[in-house]
Motif scaffolding. Structure first.
Motif: not given
Length: 210
Positions: A77-83, A135-136, A155-167
């Motif tokens: 929920w926190l990730v969805h809310h932030r997105f 879900v992920l 930001s590209p850094e935030e997007a990459r960090a989020g994708a990396r964490a999900a994977l």
């Protein structure tokens, strides 16, 4: 060109705030219902005062499933809310991908109940792991698709960090599937890495600053 064309047809959030708010409210409602349904799997039935302690102890598998599921749904929920805080435009494709993501979220109380009732069964652990992977990956698909189309700013850094964490998290649950085939009781301990990892990382950073 496809991203530009999609931006041109997408609705601006500021000009359609009521419609956008309904999308967010619906999503929040799904999360709220899913996280509330988790507690319905808990219960001890009719027992005497002397047997209450034993009855509560017999619920430890259900309590474990509840704790894990509450933590992961809260995190999602926190990730969805932030997105959705980053979203500036929306269209039908984003709404459909969001519904697909929520379909996996609302399945969690069921897979959590199965895990609580049949935690020692291989199929129960695998079902739960597949649910979390769904879900992920569906969430990652929605986030990446919206950001590439310019519907959400990050930001590209935030997007990459989020994708990396999900994977990484999806990989942990994927690894737990073959572990469950070998030992269903051992597989859930793989998931604890997701909770211990950030704690150990924080402790390591704190020691490094001393």
């Amino acid at each position: 060109m496809a991203a530009v064309s999609r931006m041109e047809t997408a609705k601006q959030r500021e000009e359609n705030e009521i419609e956008f708010a309904r999308i967010v409210a619906f999503s929040d409602g799904v999360f709220a219902i899913a996280i509330t349904l988790l507690v319905l799997q808990l219960g001890v039935g009719e027992v005497s005062n002397g047997e209450l302690g034993k009855a509560l102890l017999s619920e430890r598998q259900d309590l474990f499933a509840y704790a894990i599921s509450f933590a992961v749904i809260g995190r999602f929920w926190l990730v969805h809310h932030r997105f959705f805080g980053e979203v500036t435009h929306f269209d039908g494709r984003l709404i459909v991908l969001n519904l697909f993501y929520l379909a996996w979220i609302v399945l969690l109380p069921f897979s959590s109940q199965i895990l609580g009732d049949y935690g020692g069964a291989e199929a129960a652990v695998i079902l739960y792991a597949i649910n979390l992977i769904g879900v992920l990956l569906s969430g990652l698909l929605m986030f990446v698709d919206a950001r590439r189309a310019g519907l959400a700013h990050a930001s590209p850094e935030e997007a990459r960090a989020g994708a990396r964490a999900a994977l990484i998290v999806a990989s942990v649950f994927a690894i737990s599937i073959p572990v469950a085939v070998l030992n269903p009781h051992l597989a859930p301990y793989c998931w604890l890495v997701l909770f211990l990892g950030p704690i150990l990382s924080h402790v390591g950073k704190a020691r490094g600053q001393e």
